[in-house]
Design a protein around this motif. Structure first.
Motif, short mmCIF file in Angstrom:
data_model
loop_
_atom_site.label_atom_id
_atom_site.label_comp_id
_atom_site.label_asym_id
_atom_site.label_seq_id
_atom_site.Cartn_x
_atom_site.Cartn_y
_atom_site.Cartn_z
N ARG A 80 5.86 -7.00 -10.51
CA ARG A 80 6.67 -6.08 -11.32
C ARG A 80 5.87 -4.83 -11.67
NH1 ARG A 80 8.96 -10.91 -12.25
NH2 ARG A 80 11.23 -10.88 -12.15
N LYS A 81 4.57 -5.02 -11.91
CA LYS A 81 3.70 -3.90 -12.26
C LYS A 81 3.59 -2.93 -11.06
CE LYS A 81 -0.77 -3.55 -14.39
NZ LYS A 81 -2.04 -4.25 -14.57
N THR A 82 3.34 -3.51 -9.90
CA THR A 82 3.25 -2.70 -8.67
C THR A 82 4.56 -1.95 -8.45
OG1 THR A 82 1.86 -4.41 -7.70
CG2 THR A 82 2.83 -2.82 -6.17
N HIS A 83 5.68 -2.64 -8.69
CA HIS A 83 6.97 -2.01 -8.44
C HIS A 83 7.24 -0.90 -9.45
CE1 HIS A 83 10.80 -1.46 -6.63
NE2 HIS A 83 11.43 -1.65 -7.78
N ALA A 84 6.82 -1.11 -10.70
CA ALA A 84 7.04 -0.07 -11.72
C ALA A 84 6.34 1.23 -11.32
CB ALA A 84 6.52 -0.56 -13.07
N LYS A 85 5.15 1.10 -10.78
CA LYS A 85 4.43 2.29 -10.31
C LYS A 85 5.15 2.91 -9.12
CE LYS A 85 -0.17 0.69 -11.63
NZ LYS A 85 -1.27 -0.07 -11.00
N ARG A 86 5.66 2.05 -8.25
CA ARG A 86 6.38 2.51 -7.06
C ARG A 86 7.63 3.30 -7.47
NH1 ARG A 86 7.64 -2.45 -4.56
NH2 ARG A 86 5.79 -2.40 -3.26
N VAL A 87 8.33 2.79 -8.49
CA VAL A 87 9.54 3.47 -8.97
C VAL A 87 9.20 4.89 -9.41
CG1 VAL A 87 11.22 3.50 -10.87
CG2 VAL A 87 10.78 1.36 -9.63
N ALA A 108 13.39 -5.95 -5.40
CA ALA A 108 12.02 -6.17 -5.85
C ALA A 108 12.07 -6.88 -7.19
CB ALA A 108 11.27 -4.83 -5.99
N PRO A 109 11.40 -7.98 -7.37
CA PRO A 109 10.60 -8.68 -6.37
C PRO A 109 11.47 -9.07 -5.15
CG PRO A 109 10.43 -9.73 -8.54
CD PRO A 109 11.49 -8.71 -8.64
N ASP A 143 0.87 -1.18 0.00
CA ASP A 143 0.00 0.00 0.00
C ASP A 143 0.91 1.23 0.00
OD1 ASP A 143 -1.58 2.16 0.63
OD2 ASP A 143 -2.81 1.07 2.08
N PRO A 144 0.83 2.03 -1.08
CA PRO A 144 1.73 3.19 -1.18
C PRO A 144 1.63 4.12 0.03
CG PRO A 144 0.47 2.93 -3.21
CD PRO A 144 -0.06 1.91 -2.24
N LYS A 145 0.43 4.26 0.57
CA LYS A 145 0.23 5.16 1.73
C LYS A 145 1.11 4.73 2.90
CE LYS A 145 -4.19 4.86 2.73
NZ LYS A 145 -4.67 3.86 1.73
#
Lengths: 108, 231
Positions: free
Chosen positions: B171-178, B196-197, B146-148
């Motif tokens: 990987r998708k979640t991490h790409a957004k996190r980056v 990550a992963p 959860d980004p929050k």
């Protein structure tokens, strides 16, 4: 979730000394070849021969304790040498074939 | 060593400070040198060396023999997220000699019942980390996805130079996190430090196996780290 404090020889040394016990601190200062405990490892000994920690894998602790009692008596620090080259090897050698130097001092 | 010197040494260790103890092997005199304290001359150079390497040893200085012992803080794991993986990690970490603390603002997750005997705080990471800051001897594991909750501590861990920073997520979640971490001012090389992963690739499938993969990766980072650059 930390290791029990009793497993930390330096904390044990402090507690013992503050409780009025005579304390010697043995420290591995040099190792050659395969040695079970790296330089800086501690064994703490009190005047009755109680001990905590280690300077080897149990190979030379007995001899270090004996010397520590002497250091507590005399107040003079000692440098001990253990290993296959040592003439005491038959009695208290390191079965791993390594060699270690142990500095024993009294806590004052 | 004197008892007051030993007490100073133990206090510095308890405060998670790196300390060097310099013993003059001729007269037995001792100096307690916590990190950050200036030490003059050639002794200072040798002290800096053992602080970087973490390896104790004997040195000759101006014809005198010294033994320099070095005490680095024990490695610690801070987990963001009191999830199923964390329950397994909280059991594995002490076996490997790592302290572990958990932060999760979601009170349904961060319960005493789920984490008996574990240091757990049900509060926001930004508040908790103010009281208990991260340091170079800490591994930060973010597992809420959860980004929050995860983003602030991940950013703080990169700034502090935690020896390990790991984040759970596809990987998708991490790409957004980056992308979000870039907006917070982190560059590519910093972000590349995030595992990550998360976890060593051992084909882990269950929460317990993932916890083991994470712990193994933390050990790898700690033992192979370069103390000169902190990486």
């Amino acid at each position: 979730m930390t290791a029990p404090e009793t497993l930390d020889p330096l904390k044990t040394a402090e507690q013992w000394k503050l409780a009025g016990r005579d304390v010697a601190l043995a420290t591995v200062v040099e190792t050659w070849g395969s040695a079970p405990r790296q330089a800086g490892s501690h064994l703490v000994i009190d005047g009755d021969g109680n001990f905590e920690g280690s300077v080897s894998g149990g190979c030379v602790e007995g001899a270090v304790i004996t010397e520590a009692l002497d250091v507590i008596q005399s107040g003079k620090a000692k440098m001990l040498d253990f290993g296959v080259a040592d003439e005491t090897a038959w009695r208290v050698g390191l079965s791993c074939g390594g060699r270690i130097k142990v500095y024993v001092e009294r806590l004052v | 060593m004197r008892i007051d010197e030993l007490t100073r040494l133990n206090e510095a260790r308890a405060a998670r400070k790196a300390v060097v103890v310099a013993t003059d092997l001729a007269d037995g005199s001792v100096r307690i040198l916590p990190e950050g304290e200036a030490v003059e001359g050639t002794l200072g150079e040798e002290v800096a060396k053992v602080l970087r390497s973490g390896k104790a040893g004997a040195v000759e200085l101006d014809g005198k023999s010294f033994f320099l012992n070095v005490y680095l803080p024990p490695p610690r794991i801070v987990v963001i997220g009191a999830v199923h993986i964390t329950q397994a990690l909280a059991r594995l970490a002490p076996v490997a000699g790592y302290d572990l603390a958990i932060i999760d603002p979601r009170t349904a997750f961060a319960t005493e019942e789920r984490f008996e005997g574990v240091a757990i705080v049900a509060d926001w990471p930004e508040d908790v980390l103010k009281q208990q800051p991260l340091d170079a001897y800490t591994a930060l594991v973010a597992v809420t996805h959860d980004p929050k909750i995860d983003d602030f501590p991940l950013s703080a861990a990169l700034k502090t130079g935690c020896f390990y920073v790991g984040a759970l997520g596809s990987r998708k979640t991490h790409a957004k996190r980056v992308e979000r971490l870039k907006q917070l001012g982190h560059d590519d090389s910093e972000i590349a430090r995030i595992a990550a992963p998360i976890g060593l690739d051992i084909g882990a499938a269950t929460p317990a196996e993932i916890a083991l993969a994470i712990l193994a990766q933390i050990v790898q980072s700690f033992r192979r780290r370069d103390l000169v650059t902190g990486r």
